[in-house]
Enzyme design. Structure first.
Site, PDB file in Angstrom:
ATOM      1  N   LYS A 222      55.134  -7.107  49.813  1.00  0.00           N
ATOM      2  CA  LYS A 222      55.574  -7.722  51.243  1.00  0.00           C
ATOM      3  C   LYS A 222      55.092  -7.198  52.352  1.00  0.00           C
ATOM      4  O   LYS A 222      53.664  -6.744  52.221  1.00  0.00           O
ATOM      5  CB  LYS A 222      56.947  -7.681  51.031  1.00  0.00           C
TER       6      LYS A 222
ATOM      7  N   ASN B  88      55.149  -6.647  44.494  1.00  0.00           N
ATOM      8  CA  ASN B  88      54.946  -7.469  45.608  1.00  0.00           C
ATOM      9  C   ASN B  88      55.164  -6.427  46.911  1.00  0.00           C
ATOM     10  O   ASN B  88      56.524  -6.243  47.203  1.00  0.00           O
ATOM     11  CB  ASN B  88      55.894  -8.649  45.508  1.00  0.00           C
TER      12      ASN B  88
ATOM     13  N   HIS C 225      56.942 -17.851  47.242  1.00  0.00           N
ATOM     14  CA  HIS C 225      58.087 -16.634  47.587  1.00  0.00           C
ATOM     15  C   HIS C 225      59.258 -17.274  48.189  1.00  0.00           C
ATOM     16  O   HIS C 225      58.941 -17.951  49.182  1.00  0.00           O
ATOM     17  CB  HIS C 225      57.465 -15.484  47.887  1.00  0.00           C
TER      18      HIS C 225
ATOM     19  N   GLU D 164      62.748 -16.052  40.245  1.00  0.00           N
ATOM     20  CA  GLU D 164      63.301 -14.982  41.103  1.00  0.00           C
ATOM     21  C   GLU D 164      64.514 -15.622  41.838  1.00  0.00           C
ATOM     22  O   GLU D 164      64.331 -16.513  42.738  1.00  0.00           O
ATOM     23  CB  GLU D 164      62.494 -14.631  42.100  1.00  0.00           C
TER      24      GLU D 164
ATOM     25  N   SER E 238      65.240  -7.346  42.258  1.00  0.00           N
ATOM     26  CA  SER E 238      66.023  -5.960  42.022  1.00  0.00           C
ATOM     27  C   SER E 238      65.650  -5.340  40.609  1.00  0.00           C
ATOM     28  O   SER E 238      66.489  -4.653  40.130  1.00  0.00           O
ATOM     29  CB  SER E 238      67.532  -6.124  42.338  1.00  0.00           C
TER      30      SER E 238
ATOM     31  N   GLY F 156      65.888  -8.107  46.807  1.00  0.00           N
ATOM     32  CA  GLY F 156      66.018  -7.150  47.586  1.00  0.00           C
ATOM     33  C   GLY F 156      67.795  -6.752  47.799  1.00  0.00           C
ATOM     34  O   GLY F 156      68.044  -6.097  48.885  1.00  0.00           O
TER      35      GLY F 156
ATOM     36  N   GLU G 130      60.903 -15.943  50.188  1.00  0.00           N
ATOM     37  CA  GLU G 130      60.732 -15.564  51.778  1.00  0.00           C
ATOM     38  C   GLU G 130      59.876 -16.570  52.590  1.00  0.00           C
ATOM     39  O   GLU G 130      60.177 -17.058  53.523  1.00  0.00           O
ATOM     40  CB  GLU G 130      60.368 -13.989  51.962  1.00  0.00           C
TER      41      GLU G 130
HETATM   42  P1  PGA Z   1      63.091  -7.044  44.949  1.00  0.00           P
HETATM   43  O1  PGA Z   1      61.910  -8.099  45.491  1.00  0.00           O
HETATM   44  O2  PGA Z   1      62.460  -6.417  43.776  1.00  0.00           O
HETATM   45  O3  PGA Z   1      62.879  -5.887  46.089  1.00  0.00           O
HETATM   46  O4  PGA Z   1      64.196  -7.656  44.701  1.00  0.00           O
HETATM   47  C1  PGA Z   1      61.290  -9.233  44.513  1.00  0.00           C
HETATM   48  C2  PGA Z   1      60.673 -10.216  45.103  1.00  0.00           C
HETATM   49  O5  PGA Z   1      60.760 -10.349  46.052  1.00  0.00           O
HETATM   50  O6  PGA Z   1      59.353 -10.523  44.376  1.00  0.00           O
END
Ligand code: PGA
Length: 248
Positions: free
Chosen positions: A13, A11, A95, A165, A211, A171, A97
Protein backbone atom coordinates in the site's frame (compact mmCIF):
# COMPACT_ATOMS: atom_id res chain seq x y z
CA UNK A 1 -4.00 -31.01 -4.39
CA UNK A 2 -5.35 -28.81 -7.12
CA UNK A 3 -2.23 -28.54 -9.28
CA UNK A 4 -2.50 -24.76 -9.12
CA UNK A 5 0.75 -23.11 -8.04
CA UNK A 6 0.43 -21.29 -4.72
CA UNK A 7 0.81 -17.53 -5.17
CA UNK A 8 1.39 -15.02 -2.39
CA UNK A 9 1.31 -11.29 -2.96
CA UNK A 10 2.46 -8.61 -0.57
CA UNK A 11 0.61 -5.33 -0.83
CA UNK A 12 2.66 -2.63 0.80
CA UNK A 13 0.00 0.00 0.00
CA UNK A 14 1.23 3.58 0.62
CA UNK A 15 3.89 2.53 3.11
CA UNK A 16 7.65 2.49 3.26
CA UNK A 17 10.61 4.65 2.40
CA UNK A 18 14.01 3.80 0.94
CA UNK A 19 15.36 2.73 4.31
CA UNK A 20 12.50 0.44 5.36
CA UNK A 21 12.07 -0.96 1.83
CA UNK A 22 15.77 -1.85 1.71
CA UNK A 23 15.30 -3.67 5.04
CA UNK A 24 12.29 -5.69 3.86
CA UNK A 25 14.03 -6.54 0.59
CA UNK A 26 17.02 -7.80 2.59
CA UNK A 27 14.79 -10.05 4.71
CA UNK A 28 13.16 -11.46 1.56
CA UNK A 29 16.47 -11.91 -0.23
CA UNK A 30 18.00 -13.81 2.69
CA UNK A 31 14.95 -15.99 3.36
CA UNK A 32 14.39 -19.56 2.26
CA UNK A 33 11.20 -19.12 0.26
CA UNK A 34 9.19 -22.12 -0.91
CA UNK A 35 10.21 -22.60 -4.57
CA UNK A 36 6.72 -23.98 -5.25
CA UNK A 37 5.13 -20.62 -4.46
CA UNK A 38 5.00 -17.55 -6.68
CA UNK A 39 5.84 -14.42 -4.70
CA UNK A 40 4.87 -10.92 -5.82
CA UNK A 41 5.49 -7.63 -4.05
CA UNK A 42 3.09 -4.74 -4.66
CA UNK A 43 5.29 -1.74 -4.15
CA UNK A 44 4.48 1.99 -4.25
CA UNK A 45 5.13 3.01 -7.87
CA UNK A 46 7.84 5.48 -6.99
CA UNK A 47 9.92 2.74 -5.33
CA UNK A 48 9.34 0.01 -7.91
CA UNK A 49 12.70 0.29 -9.60
CA UNK A 50 14.45 0.55 -6.24
CA UNK A 51 12.75 -2.60 -4.93
CA UNK A 52 13.25 -4.44 -8.23
CA UNK A 53 16.99 -3.86 -7.98
CA UNK A 54 17.13 -5.18 -4.42
CA UNK A 55 14.95 -8.29 -4.78
CA UNK A 56 15.99 -11.61 -6.31
CA UNK A 57 14.49 -12.18 -9.75
CA UNK A 58 12.48 -15.12 -8.38
CA UNK A 59 10.27 -12.53 -6.65
CA UNK A 60 7.90 -10.61 -8.92
CA UNK A 61 7.19 -6.93 -8.49
CA UNK A 62 3.75 -5.36 -8.95
CA UNK A 63 2.32 -1.90 -9.33
CA UNK A 64 -0.70 -1.25 -7.11
CA UNK A 65 -2.69 0.46 -9.83
CA UNK A 66 -2.34 1.49 -13.49
CA UNK A 67 -4.46 3.43 -15.93
CA UNK A 68 -6.32 1.94 -18.89
CA UNK A 69 -4.26 3.47 -21.71
CA UNK A 70 -0.56 3.53 -22.54
CA UNK A 71 0.12 7.28 -22.37
CA UNK A 72 -1.34 10.73 -22.73
CA UNK A 73 -2.81 13.67 -20.87
CA UNK A 74 -3.77 11.91 -17.62
CA UNK A 75 -2.01 13.91 -14.93
CA UNK A 76 -0.89 11.80 -12.01
CA UNK A 77 -1.57 8.44 -13.62
CA UNK A 78 0.87 5.71 -14.59
CA UNK A 79 0.49 3.14 -17.35
CA UNK A 80 1.23 -0.59 -17.57
CA UNK A 81 3.92 0.26 -20.14
CA UNK A 82 5.63 2.44 -17.53
CA UNK A 83 5.37 -0.27 -14.87
CA UNK A 84 7.00 -2.71 -17.26
CA UNK A 85 9.67 -0.19 -18.16
CA UNK A 86 10.84 -0.05 -14.53
CA UNK A 87 10.83 -3.82 -14.09
CA UNK A 88 7.37 -4.65 -12.77
CA UNK A 89 5.74 -7.76 -14.17
CA UNK A 90 2.45 -7.58 -12.29
CA UNK A 91 -0.20 -5.06 -11.33
CA UNK A 92 -2.83 -5.20 -8.57
CA UNK A 93 -6.16 -3.86 -9.84
CA UNK A 94 -9.54 -3.26 -8.25
CA UNK A 95 -8.34 -3.28 -4.65
CA UNK A 96 -11.20 -2.33 -2.32
CA UNK A 97 -9.34 0.84 -1.33
CA UNK A 98 -9.30 1.88 -5.03
CA UNK A 99 -12.99 1.07 -5.22
CA UNK A 100 -14.08 2.74 -1.99
CA UNK A 101 -11.75 5.73 -1.62
CA UNK A 102 -11.06 6.53 -5.27
CA UNK A 103 -14.51 5.56 -6.52
CA UNK A 104 -13.30 3.17 -9.19
CA UNK A 105 -16.17 1.36 -10.87
CA UNK A 106 -16.34 -2.31 -11.85
CA UNK A 107 -16.19 -1.17 -15.49
CA UNK A 108 -13.11 1.05 -15.13
CA UNK A 109 -11.28 -1.69 -13.22
CA UNK A 110 -12.12 -4.22 -15.93
CA UNK A 111 -10.87 -1.83 -18.64
CA UNK A 112 -7.65 -1.41 -16.67
CA UNK A 113 -7.28 -5.18 -16.45
CA UNK A 114 -7.89 -5.58 -20.18
CA UNK A 115 -5.24 -3.01 -21.05
CA UNK A 116 -2.68 -4.28 -18.51
CA UNK A 117 -3.02 -7.83 -19.87
CA UNK A 118 -2.70 -6.58 -23.46
CA UNK A 119 0.53 -4.84 -22.43
CA UNK A 120 1.88 -8.11 -21.06
CA UNK A 121 1.50 -7.55 -17.34
CA UNK A 122 0.09 -10.20 -15.05
CA UNK A 123 -2.92 -8.99 -13.10
CA UNK A 124 -4.06 -9.57 -9.52
CA UNK A 125 -7.76 -8.79 -9.94
CA UNK A 126 -9.35 -7.99 -6.58
CA UNK A 127 -12.95 -8.51 -5.55
CA UNK A 128 -14.82 -8.67 -2.26
CA UNK A 129 -17.94 -7.69 -0.36
CA UNK A 130 -18.41 -5.10 2.38
CA UNK A 131 -19.67 -6.00 5.85
CA UNK A 132 -23.06 -4.51 5.02
CA UNK A 133 -23.29 -6.64 1.88
CA UNK A 134 -22.29 -9.78 3.78
CA UNK A 135 -24.79 -9.14 6.56
CA UNK A 136 -27.50 -8.63 3.95
CA UNK A 137 -26.65 -12.07 2.53
CA UNK A 138 -25.41 -10.55 -0.72
CA UNK A 139 -21.81 -11.83 -0.77
CA UNK A 140 -22.21 -14.18 -3.74
CA UNK A 141 -24.19 -11.63 -5.71
CA UNK A 142 -21.53 -8.95 -5.17
CA UNK A 143 -18.53 -11.07 -6.10
CA UNK A 144 -20.41 -12.44 -9.12
CA UNK A 145 -21.14 -8.89 -10.29
CA UNK A 146 -17.46 -7.96 -9.90
CA UNK A 147 -16.37 -11.11 -11.75
CA UNK A 148 -18.91 -10.42 -14.53
CA UNK A 149 -17.35 -7.00 -15.14
CA UNK A 150 -13.88 -8.56 -15.47
CA UNK A 151 -15.25 -11.32 -17.69
CA UNK A 152 -16.67 -8.79 -20.14
CA UNK A 153 -13.13 -7.55 -20.85
CA UNK A 154 -10.84 -10.52 -20.14
CA UNK A 155 -10.62 -13.14 -22.89
CA UNK A 156 -7.56 -15.03 -21.70
CA UNK A 157 -7.28 -15.72 -17.97
CA UNK A 158 -3.79 -17.27 -18.10
CA UNK A 159 -2.10 -14.20 -16.62
CA UNK A 160 -4.79 -13.40 -14.08
CA UNK A 161 -4.92 -14.22 -10.38
CA UNK A 162 -8.14 -13.31 -8.57
CA UNK A 163 -7.82 -11.99 -5.02
CA UNK A 164 -10.95 -12.49 -2.94
CA UNK A 165 -10.71 -9.95 -0.15
CA UNK A 166 -13.76 -9.39 2.04
CA UNK A 167 -13.61 -5.67 2.79
CA UNK A 168 -14.54 -6.23 6.45
CA UNK A 169 -11.39 -8.33 6.87
CA UNK A 170 -8.94 -5.88 5.32
CA UNK A 171 -6.72 -4.17 7.86
CA UNK A 172 -9.17 -4.97 10.65
CA UNK A 173 -7.53 -8.00 12.24
CA UNK A 174 -10.81 -9.81 11.56
CA UNK A 175 -9.78 -12.62 9.25
CA UNK A 176 -12.44 -14.66 7.52
CA UNK A 177 -12.41 -18.14 9.00
CA UNK A 178 -10.96 -20.81 6.69
CA UNK A 179 -14.53 -22.10 6.18
CA UNK A 180 -15.91 -18.65 5.38
CA UNK A 181 -13.15 -18.03 2.84
CA UNK A 182 -13.42 -21.52 1.33
CA UNK A 183 -17.18 -21.08 0.90
CA UNK A 184 -16.73 -18.00 -1.28
CA UNK A 185 -13.78 -19.50 -3.16
CA UNK A 186 -15.88 -22.57 -3.94
CA UNK A 187 -18.71 -20.31 -5.12
CA UNK A 188 -16.23 -18.48 -7.40
CA UNK A 189 -15.00 -21.80 -8.82
CA UNK A 190 -18.63 -22.72 -9.57
CA UNK A 191 -19.25 -19.30 -11.11
CA UNK A 192 -16.20 -19.74 -13.36
CA UNK A 193 -17.42 -23.15 -14.49
CA UNK A 194 -20.84 -21.79 -15.37
CA UNK A 195 -19.77 -18.48 -16.90
CA UNK A 196 -16.27 -18.97 -18.33
CA UNK A 197 -15.19 -22.61 -18.62
CA UNK A 198 -14.34 -25.70 -16.64
CA UNK A 199 -10.73 -25.24 -17.72
CA UNK A 200 -10.49 -21.71 -16.30
CA UNK A 201 -12.31 -22.82 -13.15
CA UNK A 202 -9.69 -25.54 -12.63
CA UNK A 203 -6.63 -23.44 -13.39
CA UNK A 204 -7.34 -19.87 -12.25
CA UNK A 205 -5.67 -19.11 -8.96
CA UNK A 206 -7.82 -17.47 -6.29
CA UNK A 207 -6.03 -15.78 -3.40
CA UNK A 208 -7.60 -14.90 -0.09
CA UNK A 209 -6.83 -11.50 1.41
CA UNK A 210 -7.81 -9.77 4.64
CA UNK A 211 -5.78 -9.82 7.85
CA UNK A 212 -3.67 -12.80 6.81
CA UNK A 213 -0.87 -13.38 9.32
CA UNK A 214 1.74 -16.05 9.99
CA UNK A 215 -0.63 -17.32 12.69
CA UNK A 216 -3.62 -17.99 10.42
CA UNK A 217 -1.99 -18.62 7.01
CA UNK A 218 -1.37 -22.34 7.47
CA UNK A 219 -5.01 -23.17 8.25
CA UNK A 220 -6.30 -21.03 5.39
CA UNK A 221 -3.75 -22.60 3.02
CA UNK A 222 -5.17 -26.06 3.69
CA UNK A 223 -8.46 -25.20 2.02
CA UNK A 224 -8.76 -26.76 -1.42
CA UNK A 225 -9.84 -23.61 -3.29
CA UNK A 226 -7.46 -21.14 -1.61
CA UNK A 227 -4.44 -20.82 -3.89
CA UNK A 228 -2.51 -18.16 -2.05
CA UNK A 229 -2.87 -14.84 -0.29
CA UNK A 230 -2.81 -11.13 -0.84
CA UNK A 231 -1.25 -9.73 2.30
CA UNK A 232 -1.29 -6.11 3.45
CA UNK A 233 -0.01 -5.26 6.93
CA UNK A 234 1.91 -8.49 7.51
CA UNK A 235 3.76 -8.11 4.18
CA UNK A 236 5.74 -5.26 5.74
CA UNK A 237 7.05 -7.56 8.46
CA UNK A 238 9.45 -10.52 8.55
CA UNK A 239 6.46 -12.82 9.20
CA UNK A 240 5.63 -12.45 5.49
CA UNK A 241 8.24 -15.17 4.93
CA UNK A 242 6.17 -17.61 7.01
CA UNK A 243 3.06 -16.68 5.05
CA UNK A 244 4.85 -17.36 1.76
CA UNK A 245 5.90 -20.71 3.21
CA UNK A 246 2.42 -21.61 4.49
CA UNK A 247 2.26 -24.71 2.28
CA UNK A 248 5.86 -25.80 2.87
P1 PGA B 1 -4.41 -6.67 5.30
O1 PGA B 1 -4.64 -6.09 3.80
O2 PGA B 1 -3.63 -7.94 5.14
O3 PGA B 1 -3.66 -5.59 6.00
O4 PGA B 1 -5.76 -6.93 5.87
C1 PGA B 1 -4.93 -6.95 2.74
C2 PGA B 1 -5.06 -6.17 1.47
O5 PGA B 1 -5.55 -5.03 1.52
O6 PGA B 1 -4.68 -6.65 0.39
Amino acid sequence: MSGRKFCVGGNWKMNGDQKSIAEICKVLSDAQLDPNTDVVIGCPAIYLMFARNLLPCSIGVAGQNAYKVAKGAFTGEISPAMLKDVGADWVILGHSERRAIFKESDELIAEKAEHALAEGLKVIACIGETLEEREAGRTNEVVARQMCAYAKKIRDWTNVVVAYEPVWAIGTGKTATPDQAQEVHAFLRQWLTENISKEVSNTLRIQYGGSVTAANAKELAKKPDIDGFLVGGASLKPEFVDIVNARK
